[in-house]
Design a protein around this motif. Structure first.
Motif, PDB file in Angstrom:
ATOM      1  N   ASN A  72      52.916  15.344   2.631  1.00 14.26           N
ATOM      2  CA  ASN A  72      52.987  16.614   1.916  1.00 14.26           C
ATOM      3  C   ASN A  72      53.819  17.582   2.744  1.00 14.26           C
ATOM      4  OD1 ASN A  72      52.509  18.553  -0.067  1.00 14.26           O
ATOM      5  ND2 ASN A  72      50.304  18.195  -0.114  1.00 14.26           N
ATOM      6  N   ILE A  73      54.127  18.714   2.180  1.00 10.49           N
ATOM      7  CA  ILE A  73      54.883  19.741   2.877  1.00 10.49           C
ATOM      8  C   ILE A  73      54.526  21.097   2.298  1.00 10.49           C
ATOM      9  CG2 ILE A  73      56.859  19.597   1.285  1.00 10.49           C
ATOM     10  CD1 ILE A  73      58.692  20.191   3.677  1.00 10.49           C
TER      11      ILE A  73
ATOM     12  N   CYS B 257      54.830  19.810   7.736  1.00  9.95           N
ATOM     13  CA  CYS B 257      54.868  18.524   7.037  1.00  9.95           C
ATOM     14  C   CYS B 257      53.713  17.647   7.494  1.00  9.95           C
ATOM     15  CB  CYS B 257      56.178  17.792   7.328  1.00  9.95           C
ATOM     16  SG  CYS B 257      57.660  18.748   7.014  1.00  9.95           S
TER      17      CYS B 257
ATOM     18  N   ASN C  54      61.422  16.205   0.057  1.00 10.14           N
ATOM     19  CA  ASN C  54      60.481  17.240   0.490  1.00 10.14           C
ATOM     20  C   ASN C  54      61.169  18.388   1.239  1.00 10.14           C
ATOM     21  OD1 ASN C  54      57.302  16.273   0.239  1.00 10.14           O
ATOM     22  ND2 ASN C  54      58.735  14.568   0.265  1.00 10.14           N
TER      23      ASN C  54
ATOM     24  N   HIS D 198      55.001  19.681  -4.192  1.00  8.58           N
ATOM     25  CA  HIS D 198      54.756  18.357  -3.644  1.00  8.58           C
ATOM     26  C   HIS D 198      53.273  17.983  -3.634  1.00  8.58           C
ATOM     27  CE1 HIS D 198      58.596  19.960  -2.118  1.00  8.58           C
ATOM     28  NE2 HIS D 198      59.017  18.741  -2.389  1.00  8.58           N
TER      29      HIS D 198
ATOM     30  N   PHE E 136      61.644  11.103   2.656  1.00 10.04           N
ATOM     31  CA  PHE E 136      60.825  12.309   2.818  1.00 10.04           C
ATOM     32  C   PHE E 136      61.697  13.549   2.976  1.00 10.04           C
ATOM     33  CE2 PHE E 136      58.582  15.488   5.343  1.00 10.04           C
ATOM     34  CZ  PHE E 136      57.429  15.641   4.590  1.00 10.04           C
TER      35      PHE E 136
END
Length: 282
Positions: free
Chosen positions: A120-121, A113, A226, A134, A222
């Protein structure tokens, strides 16, 4: 000599591996090809990295990992700019997510991550990152990032939803009004970096009920949008890279624990671990 770069939207870390010496670190602005043209990237490198550019003829390999570098056309823009500066070097350009995965996962499977200016991931399968949903940028995504936190703070301030003492502290520090915010967000470049710049205010109010509520809400957003989109997230280590994850690691780890997320490494920036990986890989 091997040169490795890790570039986000705000800044780029460069590390030059000089034989027989400690690696030398350099810094420049972020070089995101979604915000800059090929010529602008080349110009920034030449104008901001004079000591490095002076050694350009000695650089034999360049490994650049950057935000916005996942698509072939953006990849080519950055590659061309780097080749213009380092004409004798082999140039490799990949996404910042892959660089972060190398720095944290190494050769093991896991989730990586990014929580810095943006978020983002990705899932790393031990060799490469799997294509994900993502990385939608600060308009549509960036949950949990510095930009996300800055947006929360500014809207709370403008809507009058901050506690009175924190509102007064924020006002004294930034002297903002609605017109300033609208101009910087909608009419000036790098709105994401502008919004993220306010995230540092959370360090000052971190231990207040308000500060904790903002951090928990941001990280919860998040995790939900994500991490939990990977059905087997609890089976792998989940690593984090970036200033937000690093600075607020206590809150992040506590919330991850509640969601059965196995936290691995949390590092502020991947550049040194990334260089070790590149050199060891050969």
């Amino acid at each position: 000599m091997i040169l490795v770069a890790d570039s986000g939207s705000s800044k780029t870390d460069w590390l030059l591996n000089v034989p027989g010496q400690e690696p030398v670190e350099y810094f420049s602005d972020g070089l995101n090809p979604y915000f800059l043209t090929e010529k602008e990237i080349e110009k920034k490198i030449k104008s901001q990295l004079h000591p490095l550019v002076a050694q350009s003829q000695k650089v034999t390999e360049v490994y650049f990992f950057g935000a916005g570098c996942s698509s072939p056309d953006r990849h080519e823009m950055v590659s061309n700019a780097l080749s213009a500066v380092f004409p004798k070097a082999f140039v490799s350009v990949d996404s910042d997510l892959l660089g972060s995965a190398y720095a944290t996962c190494g050769k093991e499977k896991g989730l990586c991550c990014v929580l810095g200016t943006g978020s983002n991931i990705s899932f790393f399968n031990g060799e490469d990152i799997a294509e994900g949903k993502h990385g939608l940028g600060y308009v549509l995504g960036d949950e949990g990032s510095g930009t996300w936190l800055g947006k929360m703070l500014i809207t709370d301030y403008l809507y009058g939803q901050m506690p009175a003492d924190i509102h007064a502290q924020f006002k004294k520090q930034y002297h903002l009004d609605k017109a300033d915010v609208i101009k910087n967000v909608y009419q000036q470049p790098a709105a994401n970096a502008y919004l993220a710049s306010f995230a540092r205010f959370l360090n000052e109010v971190r231990h207040t009920d308000y500060g904790q509520a903002v951090l928990h809400k941001s990280f919860h957003d998040f995790i939900d949008s994500n991490i939990k989109t990977y059905p087997e997230y609890h089976e792998y280590k989940c690593h984090f890279v970036g200033s937000i994850a690093y600075c607020f690691s206590d809150e992040l780890k506590a919330l991850c624990s509640r969601h059965r997320i196995h936290v691995g490494k949390i590092i502020r920036k991947p550049i040194h671990d990334l260089m070790k990986f590149i050199v060891a890989r050969g």
